[in-house]
Design an enzyme around this catalytic site. Sequence first.
Site, mmCIF file in Angstrom:
data_model
loop_
_atom_site.group_PDB
_atom_site.id
_atom_site.type_symbol
_atom_site.label_atom_id
_atom_site.label_comp_id
_atom_site.label_asym_id
_atom_site.label_seq_id
_atom_site.Cartn_x
_atom_site.Cartn_y
_atom_site.Cartn_z
ATOM 1 N N ASN A 57 0.854 -1.190 0.000
ATOM 2 C CA ASN A 57 0.000 0.000 0.000
ATOM 3 C C ASN A 57 0.893 1.245 0.000
ATOM 4 O OD1 ASN A 57 -1.429 2.277 1.120
ATOM 5 N ND2 ASN A 57 -3.091 0.884 1.632
ATOM 6 N N ASP A 86 -0.140 4.494 -0.058
ATOM 7 C CA ASP A 86 -0.842 5.722 0.342
ATOM 8 C C ASP A 86 0.069 6.728 1.037
ATOM 9 O OD1 ASP A 86 -3.147 4.525 -0.546
ATOM 10 O OD2 ASP A 86 -3.972 4.153 1.456
ATOM 11 N N HIS A 87 0.944 6.220 1.910
ATOM 12 C CA HIS A 87 1.668 7.166 2.763
ATOM 13 C C HIS A 87 2.882 7.789 2.078
ATOM 14 C CE1 HIS A 87 -1.318 6.671 5.656
ATOM 15 N NE2 HIS A 87 -1.119 5.377 5.744
ATOM 16 N N ARG A 130 3.837 18.762 1.799
ATOM 17 C CA ARG A 130 4.548 19.911 1.249
ATOM 18 C C ARG A 130 3.872 20.493 0.007
ATOM 19 N NH1 ARG A 130 10.009 21.692 2.204
ATOM 20 N NH2 ARG A 130 9.840 22.072 4.415
ATOM 21 N N HIS A 145 -5.558 3.764 -1.870
ATOM 22 C CA HIS A 145 -6.893 4.123 -1.370
ATOM 23 C C HIS A 145 -7.196 5.560 -1.783
ATOM 24 C CE1 HIS A 145 -9.652 4.396 2.465
ATOM 25 N NE2 HIS A 145 -10.306 4.669 1.355
ATOM 26 N N ARG A 183 -9.315 8.290 -1.132
ATOM 27 C CA ARG A 183 -10.301 8.666 -0.110
ATOM 28 C C ARG A 183 -11.182 9.788 -0.631
ATOM 29 N NH1 ARG A 183 -8.625 6.506 5.125
ATOM 30 N NH2 ARG A 183 -10.460 7.565 5.885
ATOM 31 N N ARG A 239 -7.025 12.805 0.869
ATOM 32 C CA ARG A 239 -5.967 13.246 1.794
ATOM 33 C C ARG A 239 -4.604 12.652 1.453
ATOM 34 N NH1 ARG A 239 -7.746 9.904 7.093
ATOM 35 N NH2 ARG A 239 -9.654 11.040 6.721
ATOM 36 N N HIS A 240 -4.572 11.546 0.732
ATOM 37 C CA HIS A 240 -3.251 11.074 0.259
ATOM 38 C C HIS A 240 -3.292 10.828 -1.255
ATOM 39 C CE1 HIS A 240 -5.194 7.322 1.495
ATOM 40 N NE2 HIS A 240 -4.979 7.548 2.772
ATOM 41 N N GLU A 296 -8.576 0.626 -3.322
ATOM 42 C CA GLU A 296 -9.385 0.676 -2.084
ATOM 43 C C GLU A 296 -10.347 1.833 -2.185
ATOM 44 O OE1 GLU A 296 -7.368 0.971 1.595
ATOM 45 O OE2 GLU A 296 -6.426 -0.972 1.332
ATOM 46 N N THR A 338 -18.389 -1.322 11.428
ATOM 47 C CA THR A 338 -18.881 -2.069 12.576
ATOM 48 C C THR A 338 -18.273 -1.414 13.811
ATOM 49 O OG1 THR A 338 -16.995 -3.534 12.659
ATOM 50 C CG2 THR A 338 -18.816 -4.205 11.236
ATOM 51 N N THR A 339 -18.693 -1.878 14.972
ATOM 52 C CA THR A 339 -18.146 -1.299 16.196
ATOM 53 C C THR A 339 -16.629 -1.456 16.242
ATOM 54 O OG1 THR A 339 -18.761 -3.359 17.224
ATOM 55 C CG2 THR A 339 -20.149 -1.464 17.711
ATOM 56 N N GLU A 387 -11.045 -9.302 2.979
ATOM 57 C CA GLU A 387 -9.780 -8.963 3.630
ATOM 58 C C GLU A 387 -10.093 -8.822 5.110
ATOM 59 O OE1 GLU A 387 -7.118 -6.236 1.751
ATOM 60 O OE2 GLU A 387 -6.410 -5.471 3.670
ATOM 61 N N HIS A 411 -3.827 -4.511 7.785
ATOM 62 C CA HIS A 411 -3.923 -3.330 8.651
ATOM 63 C C HIS A 411 -3.025 -3.492 9.877
ATOM 64 C CE1 HIS A 411 -5.846 0.576 9.443
ATOM 65 N NE2 HIS A 411 -5.366 0.336 10.651
ATOM 66 N N GLY A 412 -2.011 -2.646 9.905
ATOM 67 C CA GLY A 412 -1.132 -2.590 11.078
ATOM 68 C C GLY A 412 -0.069 -3.668 11.127
ATOM 69 N N GLY A 424 1.144 -1.363 4.367
ATOM 70 C CA GLY A 424 1.582 -0.044 3.936
ATOM 71 C C GLY A 424 2.381 0.716 4.969
HETATM 72 N N1 PXP Z 1 -5.888 -3.145 4.069
HETATM 73 C C1 PXP Z 1 -6.827 -2.191 4.057
HETATM 74 C C2 PXP Z 1 -8.203 -2.551 3.605
HETATM 75 C C3 PXP Z 1 -6.530 -0.875 4.441
HETATM 76 O O1 PXP Z 1 -7.487 0.065 4.418
HETATM 77 C C4 PXP Z 1 -5.203 -0.572 4.804
HETATM 78 C C5 PXP Z 1 -4.818 0.827 5.128
HETATM 79 O O2 PXP Z 1 -5.433 1.258 6.235
HETATM 80 C C6 PXP Z 1 -4.263 -1.585 4.797
HETATM 81 C C7 PXP Z 1 -4.627 -2.874 4.427
HETATM 82 C C8 PXP Z 1 -2.832 -1.345 5.149
HETATM 83 O O3 PXP Z 1 -2.733 -0.986 6.480
HETATM 84 P P1 PXP Z 1 -1.339 -0.463 7.029
HETATM 85 O O4 PXP Z 1 -1.050 0.804 6.299
HETATM 86 O O5 PXP Z 1 -1.584 -0.283 8.479
HETATM 87 O O6 PXP Z 1 -0.322 -1.524 6.721
#
Ligand code: PXP
Length: 250
Positions: free
Chosen positions: A11, A13-14, A22, A47, A49, A53-54, A74, A104-105, A155, A198-199, A220
Amino acid sequence: MSVPRLRLGVNIDHIATVRNARGGDLPDPVRGALSAIAAGADGITAHLREDRRHIRDEDIARLMKAISKPLNFEMAVTDEMIGIALDTNPHAACLVPEKRSERTTEGGLDVIGGHDHVKAATSALKAAGIRVSLFIEPSSAALEAAKSIGSPVVELHTGAWCDAAMSGATDKAEHEFSRIRLAAAQAARLGIECHAGHGLDYVTARRIAALPQIVELNIGHFLMGEALFVGLPQAIATMRAAMDAGRAEA
Ligand code: PXP
C-alpha cells in the site's frame, strides 16, 4: 494439501501523505509503486479517499498506466467511487469504510447493517470484471454476510490484533489472533478467498503467514516507516523473508 503462495500487496498511500505535506510532486507514489514491484511486491494497493488526503485521482490514472502488477483500488462504497472504479477498471477493488456509520463497532465494513448497499456495489463492480474484496472484521457474522453479498474475496481486518500485539497486551492479542484464525478457516469453508491487512509489521506478518487459508497480505504504513531507515527495497525484502518464514510453518 499444498499451501498456496502468500502474495504481498504494498500500500503506497503514505508516500502520497508525505508528498501532500509539502504540496508539489515529490515523493512520487508511482515511483514508490515501481520500486515496490522491482523489490518483489505482487501488487499495489492505493486508497482514493473521499477527501483525497493522500492518493489523488491522477495518481490512480498514472498507476494504471505505469505498473505491471495488479492494482488493488481501495474505495468507500459511494456512487462517486463506484463510478471511478468502473471508469478505471482496476484488477481489484477493496470496499472499505470511511465514515463511522459505515463501520462495525470494531472497524471493518458494516456488511450486516449495510448489506443491501454493499451488495449493490459488489454486483456492479463484479459485472465490470473487477475482483471485489470486502474489508471486514474477523467474525462469523461478517463472513456470512460477505457470502450472502456474493463477494469472492474478503480482507480480514488485523488492526485490533496488531495493536494488542504491539502494545504487549498478550491475552487480548491471543484472543484477536484466534478470531483471525477461525475467520480464515471459515472463509475457506465458504469458498471465499481470504486476504488480511492493517497494522502488520515483520513480527505479525510472519505469524499470520502461517495461516494457510490466507493468500494475500496488504501492508503499507509499517513498510513506509521502515523505508525511511533502510530504504523501500530492503524493507520489502525483509517483509518477504518474514512472510516466507511464517509460510514455511503453515
Ligand atoms: N488493508 C486495508 C483494507 C486498508 O485500508 C489498509 C490501510 O489502512 C491496509 C490494508 C494497510 O494498512 P497499514 O497501512 O496499516 O499496513
